[in-house]
Design a protein around this motif. Structure first.
Motif, PDB file in Angstrom:
ATOM      1  N   GLY A 306      99.566 -20.672 -29.825  1.00  0.00           N
ATOM      2  CA  GLY A 306      99.041 -19.981 -28.655  1.00  0.00           C
ATOM      3  C   GLY A 306      97.778 -19.265 -29.062  1.00  0.00           C
ATOM      4  N   GLU A 307      96.849 -19.154 -28.147  1.00  0.00           N
ATOM      5  CA  GLU A 307      95.562 -18.540 -28.480  1.00  0.00           C
ATOM      6  C   GLU A 307      95.451 -17.143 -27.895  1.00  0.00           C
ATOM      7  OE1 GLU A 307      92.232 -22.018 -29.151  1.00  0.00           O
ATOM      8  OE2 GLU A 307      92.401 -21.084 -27.180  1.00  0.00           O
ATOM      9  N   VAL A 308      94.949 -16.227 -28.702  1.00  0.00           N
ATOM     10  CA  VAL A 308      94.604 -14.897 -28.203  1.00  0.00           C
ATOM     11  C   VAL A 308      93.321 -15.027 -27.387  1.00  0.00           C
ATOM     12  CG1 VAL A 308      93.886 -12.562 -28.848  1.00  0.00           C
ATOM     13  CG2 VAL A 308      95.667 -13.745 -30.173  1.00  0.00           C
ATOM     14  N   PRO A 309      93.287 -14.508 -26.149  1.00  0.00           N
ATOM     15  CA  PRO A 309      92.058 -14.600 -25.350  1.00  0.00           C
ATOM     16  C   PRO A 309      90.851 -14.075 -26.123  1.00  0.00           C
ATOM     17  CG  PRO A 309      93.854 -13.750 -24.017  1.00  0.00           C
ATOM     18  CD  PRO A 309      94.363 -13.827 -25.427  1.00  0.00           C
ATOM     19  N   GLU A 310      89.769 -14.811 -26.055  1.00  0.00           N
ATOM     20  CA  GLU A 310      88.575 -14.451 -26.824  1.00  0.00           C
ATOM     21  C   GLU A 310      88.072 -13.053 -26.481  1.00  0.00           C
ATOM     22  OE1 GLU A 310      84.236 -16.402 -27.986  1.00  0.00           O
ATOM     23  OE2 GLU A 310      85.658 -17.516 -26.721  1.00  0.00           O
ATOM     24  N   SER A 311      88.282 -12.638 -25.224  1.00  0.00           N
ATOM     25  CA  SER A 311      87.758 -11.346 -24.770  1.00  0.00           C
ATOM     26  C   SER A 311      88.403 -10.149 -25.465  1.00  0.00           C
ATOM     27  CB  SER A 311      87.946 -11.210 -23.256  1.00  0.00           C
ATOM     28  OG  SER A 311      89.323 -11.295 -22.924  1.00  0.00           O
ATOM     29  N   ILE A 312      89.596 -10.338 -26.052  1.00  0.00           N
ATOM     30  CA  ILE A 312      90.269  -9.193 -26.686  1.00  0.00           C
ATOM     31  C   ILE A 312      90.451  -9.361 -28.193  1.00  0.00           C
ATOM     32  CG2 ILE A 312      91.498  -8.618 -24.553  1.00  0.00           C
ATOM     33  CD1 ILE A 312      94.044  -9.758 -25.900  1.00  0.00           C
ATOM     34  N   ARG A 313      89.914 -10.424 -28.763  1.00  0.00           N
ATOM     35  CA  ARG A 313      90.155 -10.676 -30.197  1.00  0.00           C
ATOM     36  C   ARG A 313      89.645  -9.554 -31.084  1.00  0.00           C
ATOM     37  NH1 ARG A 313      88.827 -17.214 -30.505  1.00  0.00           N
ATOM     38  NH2 ARG A 313      90.533 -17.819 -29.084  1.00  0.00           N
ATOM     39  N   PHE A 317      94.112  -5.158 -32.048  1.00  0.00           N
ATOM     40  CA  PHE A 317      95.038  -4.149 -32.560  1.00  0.00           C
ATOM     41  C   PHE A 317      94.770  -2.759 -31.991  1.00  0.00           C
ATOM     42  CE2 PHE A 317      94.971  -7.395 -35.964  1.00  0.00           C
ATOM     43  CZ  PHE A 317      96.324  -7.724 -35.971  1.00  0.00           C
ATOM     44  N   ASN A 318      93.862  -2.656 -31.033  1.00  0.00           N
ATOM     45  CA  ASN A 318      93.591  -1.367 -30.415  1.00  0.00           C
ATOM     46  C   ASN A 318      94.710  -0.982 -29.454  1.00  0.00           C
ATOM     47  OD1 ASN A 318      91.217  -1.509 -31.804  1.00  0.00           O
ATOM     48  ND2 ASN A 318      89.875  -1.478 -30.020  1.00  0.00           N
ATOM     49  N   LYS A 319      94.812   0.297 -29.208  1.00  0.00           N
ATOM     50  CA  LYS A 319      95.853   0.812 -28.321  1.00  0.00           C
ATOM     51  C   LYS A 319      95.595   0.390 -26.877  1.00  0.00           C
ATOM     52  CE  LYS A 319      98.538   5.106 -28.102  1.00  0.00           C
ATOM     53  NZ  LYS A 319      98.527   6.533 -28.482  1.00  0.00           N
ATOM     54  N   TYR A 320      96.647  -0.054 -26.198  1.00  0.00           N
ATOM     55  CA  TYR A 320      96.652  -0.423 -24.777  1.00  0.00           C
ATOM     56  C   TYR A 320      95.868  -1.702 -24.464  1.00  0.00           C
ATOM     57  CZ  TYR A 320      98.087   4.477 -24.500  1.00  0.00           C
ATOM     58  OH  TYR A 320      98.731   5.670 -24.696  1.00  0.00           O
ATOM     59  N   VAL A 321      95.470  -2.460 -25.473  1.00  0.00           N
ATOM     60  CA  VAL A 321      94.726  -3.701 -25.221  1.00  0.00           C
ATOM     61  C   VAL A 321      95.719  -4.836 -24.979  1.00  0.00           C
ATOM     62  CG1 VAL A 321      93.178  -5.438 -26.189  1.00  0.00           C
ATOM     63  CG2 VAL A 321      92.702  -3.006 -26.527  1.00  0.00           C
ATOM     64  N   THR A 322      95.647  -5.452 -23.818  1.00  0.00           N
ATOM     65  CA  THR A 322      96.506  -6.581 -23.489  1.00  0.00           C
ATOM     66  C   THR A 322      95.829  -7.417 -22.407  1.00  0.00           C
ATOM     67  OG1 THR A 322      98.744  -7.245 -22.802  1.00  0.00           O
ATOM     68  CG2 THR A 322      97.787  -5.332 -21.702  1.00  0.00           C
ATOM     69  N   GLU A 323      96.218  -8.672 -22.316  1.00  0.00           N
ATOM     70  CA  GLU A 323      95.660  -9.549 -21.275  1.00  0.00           C
ATOM     71  C   GLU A 323      96.628 -10.700 -21.016  1.00  0.00           C
ATOM     72  OE1 GLU A 323      91.854 -12.498 -20.815  1.00  0.00           O
ATOM     73  OE2 GLU A 323      91.427 -10.443 -21.444  1.00  0.00           O
ATOM     74  N   GLY A 324      96.896 -10.949 -19.741  1.00  0.00           N
ATOM     75  CA  GLY A 324      97.719 -12.097 -19.371  1.00  0.00           C
ATOM     76  C   GLY A 324      99.210 -11.852 -19.403  1.00  0.00           C
ATOM     77  N   LYS A 325      99.644 -10.644 -19.792  1.00  0.00           N
ATOM     78  CA  LYS A 325     101.072 -10.325 -19.810  1.00  0.00           C
ATOM     79  C   LYS A 325     101.378  -9.413 -18.627  1.00  0.00           C
ATOM     80  CE  LYS A 325     101.848 -10.648 -24.795  1.00  0.00           C
ATOM     81  NZ  LYS A 325     102.360  -9.923 -25.976  1.00  0.00           N
ATOM     82  N   LYS A 326     102.316  -9.849 -17.798  1.00  0.00           N
ATOM     83  CA  LYS A 326     102.632  -9.110 -16.579  1.00  0.00           C
ATOM     84  C   LYS A 326     103.096  -7.696 -16.881  1.00  0.00           C
ATOM     85  CE  LYS A 326     105.180  -9.572 -12.243  1.00  0.00           C
ATOM     86  NZ  LYS A 326     106.144 -10.392 -11.468  1.00  0.00           N
ATOM     87  N   HIS A 327     103.938  -7.551 -17.902  1.00  0.00           N
ATOM     88  CA  HIS A 327     104.472  -6.228 -18.239  1.00  0.00           C
ATOM     89  C   HIS A 327     103.985  -5.750 -19.607  1.00  0.00           C
ATOM     90  CE1 HIS A 327     107.074  -6.521 -14.749  1.00  0.00           C
ATOM     91  NE2 HIS A 327     107.524  -7.689 -15.183  1.00  0.00           N
ATOM     92  N   GLY A 328     102.872  -6.293 -20.070  1.00  0.00           N
ATOM     93  CA  GLY A 328     102.351  -5.907 -21.377  1.00  0.00           C
ATOM     94  C   GLY A 328     101.794  -4.498 -21.385  1.00  0.00           C
ATOM     95  N   ASP A 350      93.963 -14.084 -37.225  1.00  0.00           N
ATOM     96  CA  ASP A 350      93.189 -15.299 -37.476  1.00  0.00           C
ATOM     97  C   ASP A 350      93.320 -16.217 -36.266  1.00  0.00           C
ATOM     98  OD1 ASP A 350      91.908 -17.555 -38.342  1.00  0.00           O
ATOM     99  OD2 ASP A 350      93.191 -17.909 -40.094  1.00  0.00           O
ATOM    100  N   SER A 351      92.218 -16.378 -35.534  1.00  0.00           N
ATOM    101  CA  SER A 351      92.186 -17.289 -34.379  1.00  0.00           C
ATOM    102  C   SER A 351      91.188 -18.411 -34.605  1.00  0.00           C
ATOM    103  CB  SER A 351      91.807 -16.505 -33.115  1.00  0.00           C
ATOM    104  OG  SER A 351      92.775 -15.541 -32.808  1.00  0.00           O
ATOM    105  N   SER A 352      90.908 -18.694 -35.868  1.00  0.00           N
ATOM    106  CA  SER A 352      89.868 -19.682 -36.188  1.00  0.00           C
ATOM    107  C   SER A 352      90.289 -21.117 -35.864  1.00  0.00           C
ATOM    108  CB  SER A 352      89.489 -19.578 -37.669  1.00  0.00           C
ATOM    109  OG  SER A 352      90.621 -19.805 -38.496  1.00  0.00           O
ATOM    110  N   VAL A 353      91.606 -21.389 -35.861  1.00  0.00           N
ATOM    111  CA  VAL A 353      92.096 -22.731 -35.532  1.00  0.00           C
ATOM    112  C   VAL A 353      92.381 -22.798 -34.035  1.00  0.00           C
ATOM    113  CG1 VAL A 353      93.876 -24.467 -35.946  1.00  0.00           C
ATOM    114  CG2 VAL A 353      93.116 -22.977 -37.819  1.00  0.00           C
ATOM    115  N   PRO A 354      91.719 -23.683 -33.280  1.00  0.00           N
ATOM    116  CA  PRO A 354      91.949 -23.776 -31.838  1.00  0.00           C
ATOM    117  C   PRO A 354      93.418 -24.027 -31.521  1.00  0.00           C
ATOM    118  CG  PRO A 354      90.008 -25.048 -32.463  1.00  0.00           C
ATOM    119  CD  PRO A 354      90.676 -24.630 -33.740  1.00  0.00           C
ATOM    120  N   GLY A 355      93.938 -23.291 -30.517  1.00  0.00           N
ATOM    121  CA  GLY A 355      95.322 -23.471 -30.100  1.00  0.00           C
ATOM    122  C   GLY A 355      96.347 -22.877 -31.047  1.00  0.00           C
TER     123      GLY A 355
END
Length: 376
Positions: A306-313, A317-328, A350-355
């Motif tokens: 699974g890929e971490v969205p590029e916008s939050i990579r 690890f910052n506080k309150y950072v989340t994306e795409g999780k309904k109850h995150g 490490d998100s260097s490998v696609p997917g």
């Protein structure tokens, strides 16, 4: 004087200069004046002007000494000082600014320039005061929040401990049916989990305020990870996800325990959060890999498809950072980060490998003598 009208203190031994400068500002500001340094210090302390226009060449006490004493007194050090003098010398300007003056203006006086600079410095001083008040309010609000959270957690812990004692006491009864014993054991397990959650929240609060001493102890890392995998089945089963555990690259696990020196509650919470995060981000019917490499430094990698969205990579690890999780909440990876740091370790994404996403934690196997049992 209007309630919000600023005050200017003019300090000069020449009455004509005082009259000239006062004439420039008297319609906009309240004017105070002193003809010597001693009087200027008295007025500054009592009247607290918003700005001081200060001459350098004066008898008894020159402007440099006045400025030095102003900046050395807690009551007056915040008042901006602008030198207004006939001494047109770079060395004098440098000396004045080093003493804490905000500006250096030479005579003869240009009314427009003087007005503009005074207006700017008073605006900056007012903005600084406002920021200081807001900062103090934020500090106080944060302190109150921490106190309230601490009280709430302490009270919850006491209440849960009381609840926990009930099923334990009832289980001592010989007249219980097997079904009743099962229900009581479930109650006890649930209460224990709640107690651990409250205990962990108290620990995380202490870590955040740098007031926690890590309790190093021998921990069987294989057993700990197996328990985490088992407790995560509620998330894994519906998605048909399998978690595979590898030790030094092999799924053939050693028969003997893998003992590392760490704090069990910290390590368990950190890996539980990272594993849950990997399960939630994984596609259906995929594998999550937990790889452990023991040694003087223990390395644990958790990999999922699974890929971490590029916008939050960069803020993962910052506080309150989340994306795409309904109850995150964005607190899982943040808590993992501060726990890794509390264990004197590191955590990397490490998100260097696609997917594919890999999170790697690395921490010392044995506590070093210079930080063993010390607050982190």
């Amino acid at each position: 004087m209007a309630q919000d009208q600023a005050r200017i203190l003019i300090v000069d031994d020449d009455a004509n200069i005082i009259e000239l400068v006062a004439g420039i500002f008297e319609e906009e500001y309240e004017i105070l004046f002193a003809t010597n340094g001693i009087k200027a210090l008295e007025i500054a302390a009592s009247a607290q002007p918003d700005l001081i226009l200060l001459d350098i060449l004066m008898p008894e006490m020159n402007g440099f000494e006045v400025c030095r004493q102003l900046k050395g007194d807690d009551e007056t050090m915040h008042i901006p000082v602008v030198f207004l003098t006939g001494k047109d010398c770079p060395e004098d300007e440098t000396a004045g600014l080093k003493l804490g003056a905000v500006d250096y203006i030479t005579k003869p006086i240009n009314a427009s320039i003087l007005q503009a600079r005074v207006k700017t410095h008073i605006a900056l001083a007012h903005a600084r005061k406002k920021l200081e008040v807001q900062n103090q309010e934020l500090i106080e609000a944060a302190r109150v929040r921490e106190d309230v959270e601490h009280i709430m957690r302490h009270d919850l812990k006491s209440s849960i401990t009381s609840i926990l004692s009930s099923p334990r006491a009832i289980l001592l009864d010989d007249n219980l049916t097997e079904e009743q014993r099962v229900f009581l054991q479930l109650m006890e397990e649930s209460a224990l989990r709640m107690l651990n959650m409250v205990e962990m929240s108290l620990i995380l609060l202490k870590i955040e305020i740098k007031n926690y001493a890590v309790n190093y102890q021998p921990v069987d890392l294989i057993k700990l990870v197996k328990n985490i995998i088992s407790e995560s089945q509620a998330v894994a089963k519906p998605k048909k996800i399998k978690t595979r555990l590898l030790i030094e690259g092999s799924e053939q696990l050693p028969e003997s325990p893998l003992i590392v020196m760490t704090e069990e509650i910290l390590c368990s919470s950190m890996l539980m959060n990272l594993h849950k995060n990997a399960l939630e981000a994984s596609p259906h019917e995929s594998d999550v890999l937990i790889s452990i490499t023991p040694g003087n430094d223990v390395t644990i990698s958790i990999q999922n498809l699974g890929e971490v969205p590029e916008s939050i990579r960069t803020r993962f690890f910052n506080k309150y950072v989340t994306e795409g999780k309904k109850h995150g909440t964005g607190l899982g990876t943040y808590s993992a980060k501060i726990i890794a740091e509390a264990l004197m370790g590191t955590i990397k994404l490490d998100s260097s490998v696609p997917g594919q996403t890999t999170i790697t934690v690395k921490f010392p196997n044995k506590p070093k003598t210079d930080f063993d049992k010390q607050a982190v």
